[in-house]
Design an enzyme around this catalytic site. Structure first.
Site, PDB file in Angstrom:
ATOM      1  NE  ARG A 185     -39.154 -51.738 -30.204  1.00 39.96           N
ATOM      2  CZ  ARG A 185     -39.872 -51.135 -29.268  1.00 39.96           C
ATOM      3  NH1 ARG A 185     -40.572 -51.851 -28.410  1.00 39.96           N
ATOM      4  NH2 ARG A 185     -39.901 -49.821 -29.176  1.00 39.96           N
ATOM      5  CD  GLU A 228     -45.959 -36.052 -25.851  1.00 41.13           C
ATOM      6  OE1 GLU A 228     -45.904 -37.298 -25.902  1.00 41.13           O
ATOM      7  OE2 GLU A 228     -46.894 -35.380 -26.300  1.00 41.13           O
TER       8      GLU A 228
HETATM    9  P1  AMP Z   1     -36.554 -41.174 -29.326  1.00 40.10           P
HETATM   10  O1  AMP Z   1     -35.701 -41.032 -28.097  1.00 40.10           O
HETATM   11  O2  AMP Z   1     -37.668 -40.171 -29.370  1.00 40.10           O
HETATM   12  O3  AMP Z   1     -35.724 -41.180 -30.597  1.00 40.10           O
HETATM   13  O4  AMP Z   1     -37.295 -42.575 -29.212  1.00 40.10           O
HETATM   14  C1  AMP Z   1     -36.643 -43.730 -29.559  1.00 40.10           C
HETATM   15  C2  AMP Z   1     -37.055 -44.898 -28.695  1.00 40.10           C
HETATM   16  O5  AMP Z   1     -38.448 -44.946 -28.467  1.00 40.10           O
HETATM   17  C3  AMP Z   1     -36.655 -46.187 -29.371  1.00 40.10           C
HETATM   18  O6  AMP Z   1     -36.078 -47.051 -28.393  1.00 40.10           O
HETATM   19  C4  AMP Z   1     -37.951 -46.740 -29.918  1.00 40.10           C
HETATM   20  O7  AMP Z   1     -38.011 -48.136 -29.728  1.00 40.10           O
HETATM   21  C5  AMP Z   1     -39.065 -46.033 -29.153  1.00 40.10           C
HETATM   22  N1  AMP Z   1     -40.078 -45.453 -30.045  1.00 40.10           N
HETATM   23  C6  AMP Z   1     -40.335 -44.131 -30.209  1.00 40.10           C
HETATM   24  N2  AMP Z   1     -41.341 -43.917 -31.063  1.00 40.10           N
HETATM   25  C7  AMP Z   1     -41.747 -45.131 -31.490  1.00 40.10           C
HETATM   26  C8  AMP Z   1     -42.739 -45.605 -32.427  1.00 40.10           C
HETATM   27  N3  AMP Z   1     -43.544 -44.774 -33.110  1.00 40.10           N
HETATM   28  N4  AMP Z   1     -42.854 -46.939 -32.624  1.00 40.10           N
HETATM   29  C9  AMP Z   1     -42.054 -47.790 -31.964  1.00 40.10           C
HETATM   30  N5  AMP Z   1     -41.098 -47.425 -31.085  1.00 40.10           N
HETATM   31  C10 AMP Z   1     -40.938 -46.113 -30.834  1.00 40.10           C
END
Ligand code: AMP
Length: 170
Positions: free
Chosen positions: A58, A95
């Site tokens: 995205r 996770e």
């Molecule tokens: P993080 O590395 O945990 O910050 O996760 C970020 C990535 O995971 C981004 O590319 C988001 O598109 C996706 N992502 C994580 N959590 C969500 C969520 N609740 N809704 C949509 N996309 C998410």
């Protein structure tokens, strides 16, 4: 315009317990898409950004539009194994287990100013890895932009020292 209203929440996607923030409902609306892209670009209009680096997938959609708005180029940061030429990679923790993202080694030249962009900041692990990729190639990072920040997960703490902005927090 309240962009939050255009983001759909989908419970239990892609797995139970996750409240997925679906931006397709924002992207399909011409005024909301225009507003989001302009607001993401606004802080960087006089920042001499050479390229916008967007994170799969995205981050590609918004990143390319912001790059065009800023008169900058676009660089994809992809999941491992997708980029065809020579790459640098960085691991990040999920996770359960780890994953990695990659950038072409010639995508950024030393000293270039790179705006990093993704749709959503959750734990910050993905963006932390992207920062290390861009810095590893000698890029400077004037800022990191997100459409959405999930503040409860405190992803900003993984991005200390960087200039982080998000259009909507929830
Ligand atoms: P993080 O590395 O945990 O910050 O996760 C970020 C990535 O995971 C981004 O590319 C988001 O598109 C996706 N992502 C994580 N959590 C969500 C969520 N609740 N809704 C949509 N996309 C998410």
């Amino acid at each position: 315009m309240d962009l939050l209203k255009y983001i759909r929440e989908v419970p239990d996607f892609p797995k139970p317990g996750i409240l997925f923030k679906d931006i397709t409902t924002l992207l399909k609306d011409p005024a909301a898409l225009d507003t989001a892209v302009r607001r993401l670009a606004d802080p960087y209009r006089n920042e001499d950004v050479s390229v916008v680096a967007g994170i799969e997938s995205r981050g590609f959609i918004l990143g390319a539009a912001v790059a065009r708005d800023l008169g900058a180029g676009f660089v994809p940061i992809r999941k491992s194994g997708k980029l065809p030429s020579q790459t640098a990679s960085a691991n990040y923790v999920l996770e359960y287990g780890t994953d990695s993202i990659e950038i072409h080694t010639d995508a950024v030249t030393p000293g270039q100013r790179v705006l990093l962009l993704d749709d959503l900041l959750a734990t910050g692990g993905t963006m932390e890895a992207a920062v290390s990729l861009v810095k590893g190639l000698g890029g400077q990072i004037p800022g990191i932009s997100f459409l959405i920040e999930l503040t409860a997960l405190d992803g900003r703490s993984r991005l200390k020292g960087e200039n982080v902005t998000a259009l909507v927090s929830c």
